[in-house]
Design a protein around this motif. Sequence first.
Motif, short mmCIF file in Angstrom:
data_model
loop_
_atom_site.label_atom_id
_atom_site.label_comp_id
_atom_site.label_asym_id
_atom_site.label_seq_id
_atom_site.Cartn_x
_atom_site.Cartn_y
_atom_site.Cartn_z
N ARG A 44 2.41 8.30 4.61
CA ARG A 44 3.45 7.33 4.96
C ARG A 44 4.01 7.61 6.35
NH1 ARG A 44 7.47 7.19 -0.06
NH2 ARG A 44 8.47 5.59 1.20
N THR A 49 -0.09 2.20 5.82
CA THR A 49 0.64 1.26 4.97
C THR A 49 -0.02 1.06 3.60
OG1 THR A 49 -0.50 -0.61 5.99
CG2 THR A 49 1.64 0.02 6.91
N GLU A 86 -6.70 1.11 7.16
CA GLU A 86 -6.22 -0.20 6.75
C GLU A 86 -7.37 -1.18 6.54
OE1 GLU A 86 -3.24 -1.25 9.64
OE2 GLU A 86 -1.74 -0.03 8.63
#
Length: 95
Positions: A44, A49, A86
Amino acid sequence: MSYLKELGFEEETIKNLENNIPKLAIKQLEENKDTVTANINNLRELGVTNYVDAFVKFYNMFLIDTKMFDDIFSKYDREDLISKLEKNVAIMEYL
């Protein structure tokens, strides 16, 4: 594994984990919640994310020593690592 809720995990995700991973793994995740929490927070803080997706797919990885976990991710360019995670969290398997 209710402590995961405090880390941003939805109740449904926690229930799915509890129903779909081996009981021994659940026991280890409970017994090592401080390490798991520190490793999740590490991701984090890096800016990842989709850390929940990473945990769901690679929960065992979050049981490793916090220093080793940090070392795995700190050897890569931060922005590049975040971008790649991501796009495809599965790359964690190769780090």
